[in-house]
Motif scaffolding. Structure first.
Motif: not given
Ligand code: 5GP
Length: 194
Positions: A106, A41, A45, A87, A80, A78, A76, A48
């Protein structure tokens, strides 16, 4: 030599409530099944410690993300946790499916709903916690949050759990390796001629 055309594979979309362990299950699939293609994706952010650009995510600026949205490069996307945008780059998904590889995203629930609109033939898998108590334990973690924050997280989780009925299949995340194996088994069962 066979001239059988490569069979386009079916996309698997893994989603579920916050803190259920989607990322850990996806990482286990990546580790144990390198033949499975997993989408990387784009996110606004910050990385880390230990996260690499192009491996865990494509870390992009707000301007770059705006450009991807404007050019319809994302399947897609969003916001989060009200924090950052995430995306799925569209072209790599198309290429993976066209080459017949088992392919997986995922993503969060909002993203899964968008993919359902544009790719209704994908297989939508809901990752569920072993119990509500276990999800609560994972969500509130060390208990360092305020009572208000705790209540907010639990209320969100309740809404997220209710989304299970929108999915084709549920996998219960009792144990990460088992959940990953069940997911891969589903991918292998579901080639289709799309
Ligand atoms: P983290 O910042 O902890 O890696 O991810 C936070 C959240 O972002 C997780 O719930 C993950 O499923 C969601 N996420 C990661 N990549 C994507 C994406 O490409 N599209 C969407 N809609 N959610 C994502």
């Amino acid at each position: 030599m066979s001239d059988t055309p490569i069979r386009r594979s079916r996309l698997v979309v893994l989603a579920g409530p916050t803190a259920v362990g989607k990322g850990t299950v996806a990482a286990e699939v990546r580790r144990t099944h390198p033949e499975v293609w997993i989408s990387v994706s784009a996110t606004t952010r910050a990385p880390r410690p230990g996260e690499e650009n192009g491996v865990h995510y494509w870390f992009v600026s707000d301007e770059e993300f705006d450009r991807m949205v404007a050019e319809d490069d994302l399947l897609e996307w969003a916001v989060v946790h009200k924090a950052a945008r995430y995306g799925t780059p569209r072209q790599p998904v198309d290429l993976a499916l066209a080459s017949g590889h088992p392919a997986m995203l995922e993503i969060d629930l909002q993203g899964a709903r968008q993919v359902r609109e544009t790719m209704p033939d994908a297989l939508f898998v809901f990752l569920a916690p072993p119990s509500w108590e276990e999800l609560e334990r994972r969500l509130v973690g060390r208990g360092t949050e305020t009572e208000e924050e705790r209540a907010r997280r639990l209320a969100t989780a309740e809404v997220e759990m209710a989304a299970e009925t929108e999915f084709d299949v549920t996998i219960v995340n009792h144990e990460v390796h088992d959940a990953a194996e069940q997911l891969v088994a589903l991918m292998e069962q579901t080639p289709t001629d799309l």
